[in-house]
Scaffold this motif. Structure first.
Motif, PDB file in Angstrom:
ATOM      1  N   ALA A   1      10.506  35.301  10.267  1.00 11.55           N
ATOM      2  CA  ALA A   1      11.824  35.465  11.172  1.00 11.55           C
ATOM      3  C   ALA A   1      12.730  34.536  11.211  1.00 11.55           C
ATOM      4  CB  ALA A   1      11.070  35.135  12.735  1.00 11.55           C
ATOM      5  N   PHE A   2      12.540  33.332  10.545  1.00 12.97           N
ATOM      6  CA  PHE A   2      13.514  32.037  10.133  1.00 12.97           C
ATOM      7  C   PHE A   2      14.586  32.703   9.394  1.00 12.97           C
ATOM      8  CE2 PHE A   2      13.720  27.496   8.619  1.00 12.97           C
ATOM      9  CZ  PHE A   2      15.260  27.524   9.129  1.00 12.97           C
ATOM     10  N   ILE A   3      13.787  33.317   8.259  1.00 13.34           N
ATOM     11  CA  ILE A   3      14.628  33.860   7.120  1.00 13.34           C
ATOM     12  C   ILE A   3      15.494  34.995   7.650  1.00 13.34           C
ATOM     13  CG2 ILE A   3      14.564  34.983   4.776  1.00 13.34           C
ATOM     14  CD1 ILE A   3      11.747  33.665   4.324  1.00 13.34           C
ATOM     15  N   SER A   4      14.873  35.862   8.484  1.00 13.76           N
ATOM     16  CA  SER A   4      15.614  37.332   8.950  1.00 13.76           C
ATOM     17  C   SER A   4      16.826  36.870   9.915  1.00 13.76           C
ATOM     18  CB  SER A   4      14.708  38.015   9.867  1.00 13.76           C
ATOM     19  OG  SER A   4      13.503  38.275   8.981  1.00 13.76           O
ATOM     20  N   MET A   5      16.703  35.549  10.677  1.00 15.28           N
ATOM     21  CA  MET A   5      17.676  35.014  11.458  1.00 15.28           C
ATOM     22  C   MET A   5      18.899  34.670  10.659  1.00 15.28           C
ATOM     23  SD  MET A   5      17.420  31.429  13.586  1.00 15.28           S
ATOM     24  CE  MET A   5      18.124  30.542  12.297  1.00 15.28           C
TER      25      MET A   5
ATOM     26  N   LEU B   1      14.958  34.176  16.250  1.00 16.48           N
ATOM     27  CA  LEU B   1      14.426  32.661  16.480  1.00 16.48           C
ATOM     28  C   LEU B   1      13.864  32.585  17.570  1.00 16.48           C
ATOM     29  CD1 LEU B   1      16.658  29.529  15.742  1.00 16.48           C
ATOM     30  CD2 LEU B   1      15.240  29.699  17.883  1.00 16.48           C
ATOM     31  N   THR B   2      14.025  32.984  18.821  1.00 16.31           N
ATOM     32  CA  THR B   2      13.302  32.631  20.118  1.00 16.31           C
ATOM     33  C   THR B   2      11.910  33.557  20.045  1.00 16.31           C
ATOM     34  OG1 THR B   2      14.495  34.678  20.924  1.00 16.31           O
ATOM     35  CG2 THR B   2      15.203  32.199  21.328  1.00 16.31           C
ATOM     36  N   LEU B   3      11.829  34.619  19.671  1.00 13.13           N
ATOM     37  CA  LEU B   3      10.440  35.362  19.714  1.00 13.13           C
ATOM     38  C   LEU B   3       9.658  35.257  18.423  1.00 13.13           C
ATOM     39  CD1 LEU B   3      11.800  39.023  21.259  1.00 13.13           C
ATOM     40  CD2 LEU B   3      10.603  37.049  22.227  1.00 13.13           C
ATOM     41  N   GLY B   4      10.392  35.700  17.388  1.00 16.30           N
ATOM     42  CA  GLY B   4       9.826  35.868  16.059  1.00 16.30           C
ATOM     43  C   GLY B   4       9.511  34.599  15.444  1.00 16.30           C
ATOM     44  N   TRP B   5      10.399  33.235  15.644  1.00 15.67           N
ATOM     45  CA  TRP B   5       9.851  32.136  15.068  1.00 15.67           C
ATOM     46  C   TRP B   5       9.294  31.255  16.224  1.00 15.67           C
ATOM     47  CZ3 TRP B   5      13.766  27.570  13.107  1.00 15.67           C
ATOM     48  CH2 TRP B   5      12.916  26.809  12.464  1.00 15.67           C
ATOM     49  N   THR B   6      10.096  30.831  17.323  1.00 16.95           N
ATOM     50  CA  THR B   6       9.394  30.179  18.451  1.00 16.95           C
ATOM     51  C   THR B   6       8.238  30.436  18.885  1.00 16.95           C
ATOM     52  OG1 THR B   6      11.920  29.706  18.850  1.00 16.95           O
ATOM     53  CG2 THR B   6      10.287  28.631  20.214  1.00 16.95           C
ATOM     54  N   SER B   7       8.237  31.899  19.635  1.00 18.91           N
ATOM     55  CA  SER B   7       7.134  32.408  20.497  1.00 18.91           C
ATOM     56  C   SER B   7       5.793  32.500  19.428  1.00 18.91           C
ATOM     57  CB  SER B   7       7.445  33.711  21.050  1.00 18.91           C
ATOM     58  OG  SER B   7       8.319  33.525  21.849  1.00 18.91           O
ATOM     59  N   MET B   8       6.290  32.896  18.229  1.00 22.24           N
ATOM     60  CA  MET B   8       4.966  32.923  17.394  1.00 22.24           C
ATOM     61  C   MET B   8       4.534  31.638  17.037  1.00 22.24           C
ATOM     62  SD  MET B   8       3.974  35.913  17.001  1.00 22.24           S
ATOM     63  CE  MET B   8       3.534  37.257  15.977  1.00 22.24           C
ATOM     64  N   LEU B   9       5.319  30.537  16.722  1.00 24.87           N
ATOM     65  CA  LEU B   9       4.519  29.537  16.435  1.00 24.87           C
ATOM     66  C   LEU B   9       4.146  28.945  17.796  1.00 24.87           C
ATOM     67  CD1 LEU B   9       5.450  28.890  13.561  1.00 24.87           C
ATOM     68  CD2 LEU B   9       6.625  26.902  14.257  1.00 24.87           C
ATOM     69  N   ILE B  10       4.594  29.141  18.819  1.00 23.15           N
ATOM     70  CA  ILE B  10       3.970  28.447  19.938  1.00 23.15           C
ATOM     71  C   ILE B  10       2.488  29.086  20.338  1.00 23.15           C
ATOM     72  CG2 ILE B  10       4.283  28.256  22.653  1.00 23.15           C
ATOM     73  CD1 ILE B  10       6.886  27.735  22.101  1.00 23.15           C
ATOM     74  N   PHE B  11       2.669  30.395  20.102  1.00 23.82           N
ATOM     75  CA  PHE B  11       1.458  31.044  20.141  1.00 23.82           C
ATOM     76  C   PHE B  11       0.281  30.637  19.135  1.00 23.82           C
ATOM     77  CE2 PHE B  11       3.838  35.191  21.665  1.00 23.82           C
ATOM     78  CZ  PHE B  11       3.756  34.635  22.952  1.00 23.82           C
TER      79      PHE B  11
ATOM     80  N   GLY C   1      14.707  24.549  16.711  1.00 21.44           N
ATOM     81  CA  GLY C   1      14.627  24.805  15.212  1.00 21.44           C
ATOM     82  C   GLY C   1      14.042  23.461  14.848  1.00 21.44           C
ATOM     83  N   GLY C   2      14.514  22.271  14.950  1.00 22.76           N
ATOM     84  CA  GLY C   2      13.937  21.094  14.463  1.00 22.76           C
ATOM     85  C   GLY C   2      12.782  20.623  15.085  1.00 22.76           C
ATOM     86  N   MET C   3      12.362  21.007  16.296  1.00 22.46           N
ATOM     87  CA  MET C   3      11.100  20.766  16.588  1.00 22.46           C
ATOM     88  C   MET C   3      10.062  21.677  16.098  1.00 22.46           C
ATOM     89  SD  MET C   3      10.554  18.744  19.670  1.00 22.46           S
ATOM     90  CE  MET C   3      11.399  17.878  21.224  1.00 22.46           C
TER      91      MET C   3
END
Lengths: 106, 417
Positions: free
Chosen positions: B21-25, B52-62, B320-322
């Motif tokens: 997701a980061f790459i796609s963003m 970023l919010t769903l693909g990267w952030t939410s997936m990493l938080i999950f 993103g940094g976090m």
């Protein structure tokens, strides 16, 4: 650290110096995590009572397993029993002089 | 002792999805052909924000969350089935949402994607609440996790409503009216609340800090939530509420910075690893966000540019940094836990090259700074260069994740220490 067998206790102690806390990188003896290592010569058992830096340590299971494996290699004729306690709770004062040097503590 | 281990084979895919997701963003942002298109209503920008919010952030938080919930609540995870459903529904739903947003086509598939994401959010929340219900511990961090998961569901429901409202007018106003609320509930209600809750527990643990202050964490919790309520009111009632909301958020972030500085000051572990350093460094990104909020309110500067820079400092900078720090602090431990061999002194930090991590992280920081500078001085080529830098950083990020996963620990391997 307490032990009822000074010679074997020292040997176990030196073996456990190979087990490191994966987060801190310091061995569990210098970190002060091991409270006692007692031997029962009749039943050929070793009882280790130890703690973790945090009650919620996600690595706790791995550390306990490694303690068991390490002592099993050093004392193949013994059955190893590792118990976890949080009384007393681990504190920074439990770290040895060597540990403090490793961590650059004052 | 109770087993807190969650199956690594089900956690690793969250990280892979996040990296893709980061790459796609960055790829989506590179599709933009003119400076005028860098705004939050452009389809490519909306799609990249959701990457970023769903693909990267939410997936990493999950992913990290499912591993950390048992640690924080001192209770094994309630259900692996809910975890699996959480991953599968999000992994199917997110690409549909992003494709729909990129084409600005809110068809059946986009709606299905939004609904699947809501199901995923409900599964995560159920796991948080049901695990917390059994737990005897009553930590302030549990409150943060519970509140964050509720805000996630609310954010997803607003997303579904917006999606329906684009084609069938079920709301008394247009969908764009809900966009700011949807974005802020997601960014502050879900993401920031989770970050504050989890890092307030993990930072002292990782740095061996003696600092503990539940009172200030309670104040932060109240400030964030009163800020969110004021924000919602500002969208539908008096604009004065916006000022109250911004003031609440500024005070909450000031308190959080105060908390982390105290953790840092009272830490026993002086030598810190790169991921922890970067987590701290990124908090500095919060300062420009706070400063930019003020002119954004008073309209002293070009509000559209400031709004875009404000959003990017939030998304790419602070969050993103976090995420980068969080990835390389959590994944190596989870991988190490399954790969560990007796007789080897390899530590989790040995699973990846710290120098390579620093290089990737610097590319990301420079990319964000350059991108924001490009927007402010209106230079398309600076923006493009920044995006190429961010794309390189995202590819590097993916490579490092795969390296951690493929690392094999052999009996007798020694740590780099």
């Amino acid at each position: 650290m307490e032990t009822n067998h000074p010679i074997k206790g020292a040997l176990a102690n030196s073996r456990l110096m190979q087990v490191r806390d994966p987060e801190i990188g310091l061995n569990i003896i210098d970190l002060g995590l091991v409270y006692s290592i007692n031997f029962n010569e009749l039943t050929k058992e070793i009882f280790v009572i130890m703690t973790l830096t945090s009650q919620f340590c996600p690595m706790g299971e791995s550390i306990l397993k490694e303690v068991e494996d390490t002592l099993s290699i050093g004392f193949p004729e013994y059955h190893i029993s590792v118990s976890l306690t949080f009384e007393p709770v681990w504190s920074y004062e439990s770290i040895t002089e060597t540990g403090r040097e490793f961590l650059n503590l004052p | 002792m109770k087993s807190y281990k969650v199956e690594y084979n089900w956690i690793f895919p969250y990280y892979v999805f996040g990296a893709l997701a980061f790459i796609s963003m960055t790829v989506l942002l590179l599709q933009i052909r003119s400076m005028d298109d860098f705004h939050f209503a452009h389809p490519a920008v909306i799609a990249s924000v959701h990457c970023l919010t769903l693909g990267w952030t939410s997936m990493l938080i999950f992913g990290a969350g499912h591993q950390l919930i048992p640690v924080i609540l001192n209770q094994p995870l309630h259900s692996m089935k809910l975890l699996k459903l959480n991953f599968i529904s999000a992994a199917i739903g997110i690409p549909f949402i992003i494709a729909g947003l990129f084409r600005f086509n809110f068809n059946f598939f986009t709606l299905a994607g939004a609904m699947l994401m809501t199901i995923s959010a409900i599964c995560f929340s159920l796991n948080v609440f049901l695990t917390a219900k059994v737990s005897k511990e009553n930590h302030i961090q549990a409150l943060f996790l519970k509140a964050a998961s509720v805000w996630l569901i609310v954010t997803c429901i607003l997303g579904v409503l917006q999606s329906i409202n684009f084609n069938h007018f079920i709301l008394p106003f247009d969908s764009f009216r809900l966009m700011n609320t949807h974005a802020h509930l997601g960014l502050i209600g879900f993401i920031s609340t989770t970050i504050v809750g989890v890092s307030s527990k993990l930072l002292p643990m990782f740095t061996l800090s003696k600092y503990k202050n539940d009172k200030i964490l309670k104040i932060i919790f109240i400030l964030i939530h009163s800020g969110l309520v004021f924000y919602i009111l500002s969208e539908f009632a008096d604009k004065l509420y916006l000022l109250l909301s911004v003031l609440s958020f500024i005070c909450a972030f000031a308190c959080f910075i105060y908390y982390t500085l105290n953790v840092f000051k009272q830490r026993l572990r002086k030598k810190m690893e790169a991921p922890i350093k970067s987590t701290w460094a990124y908090q500095i990104s919060l300062i420009p966000i706070v400063l930019l909020s003020l002119p954004y309110l008073t309209d002293t500067f070009d509000p559209n540019k400031l709004k875009f820079v404000y959003g990017n400092l939030w998304l790419l900078g602070a969050i993103g940094g976090m995420l980068t720090g969080m990835t390389f602090k959590t994944l190596p431990f989870m991988a190490w836990n399954t790969k560990k061999q007796s007789g080897s002194s390899i530590l989790p930090k040995d699973l990846f090259n710290q120098g390579q991590y620093t290089m990737m992280s610097l590319m990301q920081v420079f990319g964000v700074v350059l991108f924001c500078a490009g927007i402010l001085i209106n230079s398309f080529w600076i923006c493009k260069t920044a995006l190429v830098l961010l794309l390189s950083s995202s590819l590097f990020y993916f490579y490092l994740i795969l390296k951690i996963h493929s690392f094999t620990i052999k009996n007798g391997d020694q740590s780099s220490d």
